[in-house]
Design an enzyme around this catalytic site. Sequence first.
Site, PDB file in Angstrom:
ATOM      1  N   ASN A 221       0.917  -1.209  -0.196  1.00 19.19           N
ATOM      2  CA  ASN A 221       0.038   0.026   0.142  1.00 19.19           C
ATOM      3  C   ASN A 221       0.847   1.231  -0.021  1.00 19.19           C
ATOM      4  OD1 ASN A 221      -2.419   1.427   0.446  1.00 19.19           O
ATOM      5  ND2 ASN A 221      -1.802   1.845   2.427  1.00 19.19           N
TER       6      ASN A 221
ATOM      7  N   SER B  65       4.868   6.918   2.271  1.00 22.21           N
ATOM      8  CA  SER B  65       5.320   5.571   2.656  1.00 22.21           C
ATOM      9  C   SER B  65       4.764   4.496   1.871  1.00 22.21           C
ATOM     10  CB  SER B  65       5.157   5.161   4.056  1.00 22.21           C
ATOM     11  OG  SER B  65       5.302   6.043   4.969  1.00 22.21           O
TER      12      SER B  65
ATOM     13  N   ASP C  14      -2.519   0.492   8.376  1.00 22.48           N
ATOM     14  CA  ASP C  14      -1.513   1.200   8.297  1.00 22.48           C
ATOM     15  C   ASP C  14      -0.060   0.999   8.952  1.00 22.48           C
ATOM     16  OD1 ASP C  14      -2.767   2.604   6.100  1.00 22.48           O
ATOM     17  OD2 ASP C  14      -3.636   4.190   7.818  1.00 22.48           O
TER      18      ASP C  14
END
Length: 210
Positions: A107, A136, A145
């Site tokens: 991701n 990131s 996350d």
Amino acid sequence: RLRIAVLISGSGSNLQAIIDGIETGEIDATIVRVISNRPGAGGLERARRHGIDTEVIDHRQFARRADYDRRLAGRLEALAADLVVLAGFMRILGDAFVERFEGQLINIHPSLLPAYRGLHTHERVIADGQRQHGCSVHYVIPELDAGPVIAQAVVPVHADDTPARLEDRVRAMEHRLYPRVVQWIAAGRVAMANRSVVFDGQTGQTPVRL
Ligand code: GAR
């Protein structure tokens, strides 16, 4: 060649950067399908323009998250995707899905993780008076996350920034960062083991910074 599926919900500018990377030869991989949970996602048109197969799996047609995730997993398995790239895919994927694809699921997130998980990162960064922000790329694990970060890019925050201007600056770096990481994975330079990033055979390094 690495078989990539890209999941999107929106404009697909990161998808575009990956398509461009493949077309210029920077990335040695094939996008086997672009899947959107939103029928109107702009990224679908980008994919079609480049002759890439698209598919909409509309989350509104599924009563439960687990049903949606099962359909998505079934499609990805049928496509024999080696890598699932979340590029502005704004649906939370359940634990069973994430565990099924762990190590094959990445991701891009608009912050310098572990700072600013979740939504509205640019607004929050400005409100907190931060001087630095960025993006990131990380492997996805069930906790949102929170997966191991492969690489980051840093941008300055200017005193007169609006969230929209800051977002543009971060987005431009996303378009440089994501294709690079995809190519590292395609070249076998990056993997995940025991929820740590392995880079050129070295485990648990600090994330690469662009
Ligand atoms: C990107 O900025 C990405 O970092 C963010 O959505 C945007 C998608 O843009 N992702 C998240 O916030 C994930 N929680 P794009 O559709 O133009 O690639």
